[in-house]
Design a protein around this motif. Structure first.
Motif, PDB file in Angstrom:
ATOM      1  N   MET A 169     -40.637  18.384 -31.657  1.00 36.62           N
ATOM      2  CA  MET A 169     -39.398  19.108 -31.825  1.00 36.62           C
ATOM      3  C   MET A 169     -39.287  20.137 -30.710  1.00 36.62           C
ATOM      4  SD  MET A 169     -38.051  21.537 -34.896  1.00 36.62           S
ATOM      5  CE  MET A 169     -37.449  20.198 -35.895  1.00 36.62           C
ATOM      6  N   LEU A 170     -38.116  20.209 -30.135  1.00 31.59           N
ATOM      7  CA  LEU A 170     -37.848  21.177 -29.088  1.00 31.59           C
ATOM      8  C   LEU A 170     -37.533  22.522 -29.753  1.00 31.59           C
ATOM      9  CD1 LEU A 170     -37.500  21.617 -26.057  1.00 31.59           C
ATOM     10  CD2 LEU A 170     -35.128  20.870 -26.307  1.00 31.59           C
ATOM     11  N   VAL A 171     -38.390  23.500 -29.532  1.00 34.47           N
ATOM     12  CA  VAL A 171     -38.225  24.818 -30.148  1.00 34.47           C
ATOM     13  C   VAL A 171     -37.397  25.730 -29.256  1.00 34.47           C
ATOM     14  CG1 VAL A 171     -39.455  26.832 -31.051  1.00 34.47           C
ATOM     15  CG2 VAL A 171     -40.413  24.544 -31.389  1.00 34.47           C
ATOM     16  N   GLU A 172     -37.680  25.713 -27.953  1.00 31.31           N
ATOM     17  CA  GLU A 172     -36.938  26.524 -26.988  1.00 31.31           C
ATOM     18  C   GLU A 172     -36.716  25.711 -25.718  1.00 31.31           C
ATOM     19  OE1 GLU A 172     -39.174  30.049 -26.127  1.00 31.31           O
ATOM     20  OE2 GLU A 172     -38.940  30.861 -28.146  1.00 31.31           O
ATOM     21  N   GLY A 173     -35.608  25.977 -25.041  1.00 34.30           N
ATOM     22  CA  GLY A 173     -35.347  25.356 -23.760  1.00 34.30           C
ATOM     23  C   GLY A 173     -34.366  24.203 -23.836  1.00 34.30           C
ATOM     24  N   ARG A 174     -34.206  23.535 -22.687  1.00 34.08           N
ATOM     25  CA  ARG A 174     -33.280  22.406 -22.573  1.00 34.08           C
ATOM     26  C   ARG A 174     -33.996  21.242 -21.893  1.00 34.08           C
ATOM     27  NH1 ARG A 174     -27.973  23.302 -23.192  1.00 34.08           N
ATOM     28  NH2 ARG A 174     -27.323  21.927 -21.513  1.00 34.08           N
ATOM     29  N   VAL A 175     -33.713  20.036 -22.379  1.00 34.81           N
ATOM     30  CA  VAL A 175     -34.334  18.818 -21.874  1.00 34.81           C
ATOM     31  C   VAL A 175     -33.249  17.807 -21.539  1.00 34.81           C
ATOM     32  CG1 VAL A 175     -35.851  16.888 -22.476  1.00 34.81           C
ATOM     33  CG2 VAL A 175     -36.430  19.191 -23.226  1.00 34.81           C
ATOM     34  N   SER A 176     -33.349  17.208 -20.366  1.00 31.45           N
ATOM     35  CA  SER A 176     -32.426  16.170 -19.930  1.00 31.45           C
ATOM     36  C   SER A 176     -33.003  14.809 -20.319  1.00 31.45           C
ATOM     37  CB  SER A 176     -32.241  16.256 -18.415  1.00 31.45           C
ATOM     38  OG  SER A 176     -31.451  15.196 -17.959  1.00 31.45           O
ATOM     39  N   ILE A 177     -32.176  13.966 -20.913  1.00 35.51           N
ATOM     40  CA  ILE A 177     -32.595  12.627 -21.320  1.00 35.51           C
ATOM     41  C   ILE A 177     -31.911  11.608 -20.416  1.00 35.51           C
ATOM     42  CG2 ILE A 177     -32.702  10.955 -23.206  1.00 35.51           C
ATOM     43  CD1 ILE A 177     -34.276  13.552 -23.729  1.00 35.51           C
ATOM     44  N   THR A 178     -32.712  10.772 -19.768  1.00 36.28           N
ATOM     45  CA  THR A 178     -32.181   9.731 -18.891  1.00 36.28           C
ATOM     46  C   THR A 178     -32.791   8.383 -19.249  1.00 36.28           C
ATOM     47  OG1 THR A 178     -33.900  10.082 -17.226  1.00 36.28           O
ATOM     48  CG2 THR A 178     -31.858  11.341 -16.965  1.00 36.28           C
ATOM     49  N   ARG A 179     -32.081   7.344 -18.824  1.00 39.28           N
ATOM     50  CA  ARG A 179     -32.598   5.981 -18.968  1.00 39.28           C
ATOM     51  C   ARG A 179     -32.143   5.192 -17.757  1.00 39.28           C
ATOM     52  NH1 ARG A 179     -32.511   1.724 -23.956  1.00 39.28           N
ATOM     53  NH2 ARG A 179     -33.521   0.084 -22.788  1.00 39.28           N
ATOM     54  N   GLU A 180     -33.122   4.647 -17.058  1.00 36.89           N
ATOM     55  CA  GLU A 180     -32.864   3.844 -15.863  1.00 36.89           C
ATOM     56  C   GLU A 180     -31.924   4.572 -14.904  1.00 36.89           C
ATOM     57  OE1 GLU A 180     -31.596  -0.043 -17.090  1.00 36.89           O
ATOM     58  OE2 GLU A 180     -33.413  -0.393 -18.254  1.00 36.89           O
ATOM     59  N   GLY A 181     -32.148   5.879 -14.731  1.00 37.30           N
ATOM     60  CA  GLY A 181     -31.359   6.665 -13.806  1.00 37.30           C
ATOM     61  C   GLY A 181     -30.043   7.194 -14.353  1.00 37.30           C
ATOM     62  N   TRP A 182     -29.654   6.793 -15.556  1.00 35.07           N
ATOM     63  CA  TRP A 182     -28.399   7.240 -16.162  1.00 35.07           C
ATOM     64  C   TRP A 182     -28.664   8.458 -17.039  1.00 35.07           C
ATOM     65  CZ3 TRP A 182     -23.606   5.100 -15.363  1.00 35.07           C
ATOM     66  CH2 TRP A 182     -23.590   3.895 -14.676  1.00 35.07           C
ATOM     67  N   GLN A 183     -27.880   9.505 -16.843  1.00 33.22           N
ATOM     68  CA  GLN A 183     -27.963  10.707 -17.672  1.00 33.22           C
ATOM     69  C   GLN A 183     -27.362  10.379 -19.035  1.00 33.22           C
ATOM     70  OE1 GLN A 183     -29.088  13.926 -17.006  1.00 33.22           O
ATOM     71  NE2 GLN A 183     -28.470  14.633 -19.016  1.00 33.22           N
ATOM     72  N   LEU A 184     -28.160  10.494 -20.092  1.00 36.95           N
ATOM     73  CA  LEU A 184     -27.671  10.197 -21.440  1.00 36.95           C
ATOM     74  C   LEU A 184     -27.216  11.449 -22.160  1.00 36.95           C
ATOM     75  CD1 LEU A 184     -30.377   7.633 -22.582  1.00 36.95           C
ATOM     76  CD2 LEU A 184     -28.134   7.167 -21.582  1.00 36.95           C
ATOM     77  N   SER A 185     -28.022  12.506 -22.079  1.00 36.67           N
ATOM     78  CA  SER A 185     -27.660  13.740 -22.764  1.00 36.67           C
ATOM     79  C   SER A 185     -28.566  14.874 -22.326  1.00 36.67           C
ATOM     80  CB  SER A 185     -27.762  13.561 -24.285  1.00 36.67           C
ATOM     81  OG  SER A 185     -29.094  13.292 -24.657  1.00 36.67           O
ATOM     82  N   THR A 186     -28.208  16.056 -22.759  1.00 31.86           N
ATOM     83  CA  THR A 186     -29.049  17.230 -22.593  1.00 31.86           C
ATOM     84  C   THR A 186     -29.271  17.790 -23.987  1.00 31.86           C
ATOM     85  OG1 THR A 186     -28.148  17.678 -20.407  1.00 31.86           O
ATOM     86  CG2 THR A 186     -29.253  19.495 -21.516  1.00 31.86           C
TER      87      THR A 186
END
Length: 98
Positions: A1-18
């Protein structure tokens, strides 16, 4: 679980979400332990604090606790599926028609 901060989610070079605090990561490895293939890549955009619960520890937890995790993870996956469907629908509407 992400408690603090921001994480970028990508798949095969495509930005899916933050993702931000309160979001889970890696729930697919818990729900499908026989499939160890990673479906997306998470990269920290800021300093992050993560709460890590290892699968074996969760598998040894009480049935009630496992059920609560299952329900929470299923809700996360359904909300992500709905969001993806909306994104694809918007993309299809904006795509040029032949």
């Amino acid at each position: 679980m992400l408690v603090e901060g921001r994480v970028s989610i990508t798949r095969e070079g495509w930005q899916l979400s933050t993702l931000g605090p309160g979001v889970t990561l890696g729930e697919m490895t818990y729900l499908q332990p026989e499939h160890k293939i990673r479906s997306a890549t998470a990269v920290a955009e800021t300093d992050v604090l993560v709460l890590k619960v290892r699968n074996p520890s969760l598998m040894e937890a009480s049935a009630d606790l496992q059920s609560r995790f299952d329900k929470a993870f299923i809700k996360v996956l359904v909300s992500r599926l709905v969001a993806t469907s909306k994104q694809l629908g918007a993309w299809e509407l904006s795509a040029p028609q032949d």
